[in-house]
Motif scaffolding. Structure first.
Motif, PDB file in Angstrom:
ATOM      1  N   VAL A 166       0.838  -1.202   0.000  1.00 31.92           N
ATOM      2  CA  VAL A 166       0.000   0.000   0.000  1.00 31.92           C
ATOM      3  C   VAL A 166       0.870   1.247   0.000  1.00 31.92           C
ATOM      4  N   LEU A 167       1.988   1.173   0.710  1.00 33.27           N
ATOM      5  CA  LEU A 167       2.863   2.333   0.822  1.00 33.27           C
ATOM      6  C   LEU A 167       3.418   2.756  -0.538  1.00 33.27           C
ATOM      7  N   LYS A 168       3.584   1.804  -1.451  1.00 33.15           N
ATOM      8  CA  LYS A 168       4.109   2.134  -2.779  1.00 33.15           C
ATOM      9  C   LYS A 168       3.152   3.009  -3.583  1.00 33.15           C
TER      10      LYS A 168
ATOM     11  N   GLN B 190      -7.319   8.440  -4.195  1.00 33.33           N
ATOM     12  CA  GLN B 190      -6.424   7.340  -3.858  1.00 33.33           C
ATOM     13  C   GLN B 190      -5.484   7.732  -2.724  1.00 33.33           C
ATOM     14  N   LYS B 191      -5.016   8.979  -2.739  1.00 30.74           N
ATOM     15  CA  LYS B 191      -4.117   9.445  -1.685  1.00 30.74           C
ATOM     16  C   LYS B 191      -4.823   9.429  -0.325  1.00 30.74           C
ATOM     17  N   LYS B 192      -6.100   9.828  -0.290  1.00 30.19           N
ATOM     18  CA  LYS B 192      -6.858   9.810   0.963  1.00 30.19           C
ATOM     19  C   LYS B 192      -7.014   8.382   1.492  1.00 30.19           C
ATOM     20  N   LEU B 193      -7.245   7.421   0.583  1.00 25.75           N
ATOM     21  CA  LEU B 193      -7.399   6.039   1.002  1.00 25.75           C
ATOM     22  C   LEU B 193      -6.097   5.496   1.577  1.00 25.75           C
ATOM     23  N   VAL B 194      -4.977   5.826   0.942  1.00 25.52           N
ATOM     24  CA  VAL B 194      -3.688   5.356   1.444  1.00 25.52           C
ATOM     25  C   VAL B 194      -3.392   5.978   2.801  1.00 25.52           C
ATOM     26  N   TYR B 195      -3.672   7.278   2.949  1.00 25.43           N
ATOM     27  CA  TYR B 195      -3.440   7.937   4.235  1.00 25.43           C
ATOM     28  C   TYR B 195      -4.305   7.335   5.331  1.00 25.43           C
TER      29      TYR B 195
END
Length: 754
Positions: A50-52, A61-66
């Motif tokens: 996920v970090l990649k 997508q950035k909000k989901l990763v955060y």
């Protein structure tokens, strides 16, 4: 060479999709990971994959990763470091939403290894041109302070917040074209940052967010431009501000009064809190009366809210009335209960009605309470009957009216109404002794209907208190003596005291037939209480009464029939110091519970620091603590040795002068310094009172007596009682030694006085 089968499983499939070369497939995999995380599945093993996907221009997508990082940062602290570069890069992104998202996520990770990397991006965000980014950074400062306070102080973040509140708000209101509500969102940080618990000293500590007079004016200007949340935050800050003089307090009150008209109840209560606090510094009587008069309508308006809000408002109004009884003195009718009010609202309304009762509105109050006493809810009926008694105790002019209402309720013959009314009548007799004796026959006529311990104990107290005016008092008390062992402990204690009162008031054997009947009853109850009762409290009281009656009936009269001061209703339900503290917490859980916040929140470092700063708990001191512990242990040992043989009820006199009875205290004094303090009157040991009861008893060890009867006349076989090491002083002649030693089994005279 063995060939492994293909790896299968949901996490493996997600890992493959997260490393896909197609953007849409990676995004879909991230959504599935978040969905699995939401339902409680462990997907922490996908952290590197996920970090990649952090470095992307897709905001969703950035909000989901955060979101994934915030959830699993604690379980993967080593891998979180890999995300630092992306966070720093995003904090410089042209999009303000991305910048704010990066700052907020870094503040929520709560990982020690990433905190140091947060300072530089946070410095930039606090000076960002976008108000949303500045708001997010200000909230992040509060979160960072909770994690590492020294880092916030070293980097000067508190000073920057001072500048933001004083300068930014000023710029906002000087330029009409730049009025943006996001600037006011800085204000909720006032509730999250550390604040002074005492008036600020001359040198302001950098570790505390102090409100200066310059910031005060900006807050007052910004008050009307805030949302509801912002207004509550500003008003809480104004409540914590310590005014320089009375002029400043008057100015704050005048600027806050318009908030009384706000539609939100939380804003209204916060405004009331500010005015109540700053009224302490206002000395102009006309201004005080004006402000109190303006507070009444908004508080009354809160009673038209839903029941839950009503209850909170009523709890706070109860506190305010304890501080300012004149606040709603003419508004008692708005607190009358409605048919559809929940029980918890009705109970609070009844409390406030009693508090507002006076000689002008007592007729309406009694009429309303009498109506409530006919309701179907038992708890509410009991509360209403109790309120009638409280009104009688509070308003002397209305006492007779209250008694008449109670007699009407007793005439209904409803069990729980009658029993609660008898409990209330006991309080009225204590407030107005020898005033309403005419109602005693009515109360005694309902004796058979009593089945609750409190009601029984109340009626027994009335019978014992007026035993000389009730012809059949001995017969009534005999009913309770017959079932003594079956009654509850409070009833047993009252029966014991009432019978002793009956005996003392009837004059004993010299009181004729009535005195002889009282003598028989008191002998029975003392025998049952000391032989068959399970409660040590009841047995100890019986022993004390017995010895008082045996050794000095005059002292017994002065103890048992002593004058008691009339009771009264306390003006406040909490201590004055606690009340002032709770007034400063109006609108919070502390004011709803009527308890300081330290009693139910703040455990751990924060709670301990708060208690020490308030002076409730002294700072730990190893030497002093050890000294106090040692001293308390010595006192406990000495008290235990002293009380061990205090009631040494042996059949014969003791010849052991070292430890038997109280005679051993002479040696104990030499061996235990704490015991010497006890005997010298410098100790707070409650057993000293018991020693003082036997003031006419010599403390010298007694010699073996030729008279085996002991000081009580009988041989001691009747109840197995005798003073092991005590000898009556010459000033108190022992009547028992002058009487013939006769034993007649169960008919033996227990007291030796008759």
């Amino acid at each position: 060479m063995s060939i492994r089968g293909p790896r299968k499983g949901e996490n493996y499939e997600l890992s493959v999709d997260l490393n896909s070369e197609y953007r849409d497939k990676r995004k879909d995999a991230i959504k599935r990971v978040i969905a699995s995380m939401t339902v409680g599945k462990d997907v922490s093993g996908l952290f590197p994959d996920v970090l990649k996907n952090m470095q992307t221009d897709d905001l969703e997508q950035k909000k989901l990763v955060y979101l994934y990082l915030m959830n699993y940062a604690k379980t993967q602290p080593e891998l979180v470091i890999l995300a630092v570069n992306t966070f720093v890069k995003d904090s410089d992104d042209p999009n303000p939403l991305v910048r704010a998202l990066a700052i907020r996520t870094m503040g929520c990770l709560r990982a020690e290894k990433i905190i140091d990397y947060l300072c530089d991006p946070l410095q930039k965000a606090l000076r960002d041109e976008n108000p949303y980014v500045r708001k997010t950074a200000a909230l992040c400062v509060a979160k960072l302070y909770d994690l590492k306070p020294e880092l916030v102080i070293e980097n000067g973040f508190l000073e920057q917040l001072h500048e933001m509140i004083s300068i930014r708000i000023l710029c906002q209101h000087r330029s009409s074209s730049n009025r943006h509500p996001h600037l006011i969102y800085l204000l909720p940080t006032l509730d999250l940052l550390p604040r002074p618990l005492q008036p600020p000293p001359d040198t302001i500590s950098p570790a505390v967010f102090n409100i200066t007079p310059a910031i005060l004016n900006k807050l007052l200007v910004a008050l009307n431009e805030c949302s509801e949340w912002g207004r509550v935050a500003v008003l809480n800050a104004l409540a914590r501000y310590h005014a320089v003089d009375d002029k400043e307090s008057e100015h704050i009150c005048e600027r806050v009064v318009p908030q009384f008209q706000h539609v939100n109840g939380s804003v209204v209560l916060a405004a009331v809190k500010v005015v109540m606090i700053h009224l302490r510094n206002v000395h102009r009587e006309e201004l005080i009366k004006s402000l109190i008069r303006k507070m009444a309508p908004p508080l009354v308006t809160l009673l038209s809210s839903p029941p839950e809000v009503q209850w909170v408002a009523l709890r706070n109004i109860n506190l305010l009335l304890q501080k300012r009884p004149e606040l709603l003195s003419s508004e008692i009718r708005v607190f009358f209960c409605k048919y559809n009010d929940p029980l918890y609202v009705k109970v609070e309304k009844v409390d406030i009605m009693v508090r507002l009762g006076n000689d002008r509105n007592v007729d309406a109050l009694l009429s309303e309470l009498k109506e409530y006493a006919s309701e179907v809810d038992v708890d509410f009926v009991r509360k209403s009957v109790k309120a009638i008694g409280q009104t009688a105790v509070k308003i002397e002019e209305a006492a007779e009216k209250c008694v008449n209402v109670l007699l009407e309720l007793i005439a209904t013959r409803v069990s729980y109404v009658v029993q609660e009314a008898i409990v209330v009548m006991k309080d009225i007799f204590r407030k107005y002794p020898s005033t309403y004796e005419g109602v005693i026959p009515t109360l005694c006529a309902n004796l058979d209907e009593l089945d609750e311990p409190e009601a029984k104990a109340s009626l027994i107290w009335i019978i014992g208190e007026y035993a000389n005016k009730i012809d059949n008092a001995d017969d009534l008390l005999t009913l309770f003596v017959d079932s003594f062992t079956e009654e509850s402990y409070p009833v047993q204690l009252q029966v014991l005291t009432a019978v002793v009162k009956l005996f003392l008031k009837s004059g004993g054997e010299g009181g004729g037939d009535r005195g002889r009947r009282a003598q028989v009853v008191v002998q029975r109850v003392l025998q049952v209480a000391t032989r068959e009762c399970d409660s040590p409290d009841v047995r100890d009281r019986a022993y004390i009464y017995w010895r008082l009656l045996s050794m000095d009936p005059g002292a017994a009269k002065s103890v048992v029939l002593s004058h008691r001061p009339p009771i009264s209703i306390p003006r406040t339900t909490v201590a004055p110091a606690v009340l002032d503290e709770l007034i400063g917490e109006v609108g919070s859980l502390a004011s709803a519970y009527h308890k300081p916040e330290e009693t139910f929140v703040g455990k751990g470092r924060v709670g301990a620091d708060a208690l020490q700063q308030k002076g409730v708990v002294p700072p730990p001191s190893a030497g002093l603590e050890d000294d106090l512990t040692t001293r308390k242990a010595l006192q406990t040992v000495a008290a235990g040795q002293q009380s061990e043989n205090l009631l040494d009820f042996d059949d014969g006199p003791s010849t052991d002068t070292s430890s038997g009875g109280l005679g051993g205290l002479s040696n104990l004094t030499l061996q235990q310094p704490a015991a010497a303090n006890l005997l010298a009157g410098t100790s707070s040991n409650p057993l000293d009172d018991l020693v003082s009861i036997f003031g006419n008893v010599s403390m010298e060890p007694s010699q073996p007596s030729a008279n085996p009867a002991g000081p009580f006349g009988g041989s001691g076989a009747g109840m197995g009682l005798g003073f092991g090491g005590l000898t009556p002083a010459p000033a108190a002649p022992a009547q028992a030694t002058q009487q013939p030693q006769q034993q007649q089994g169960g008919q033996e005279d227990l007291l030796g006085l008759f």
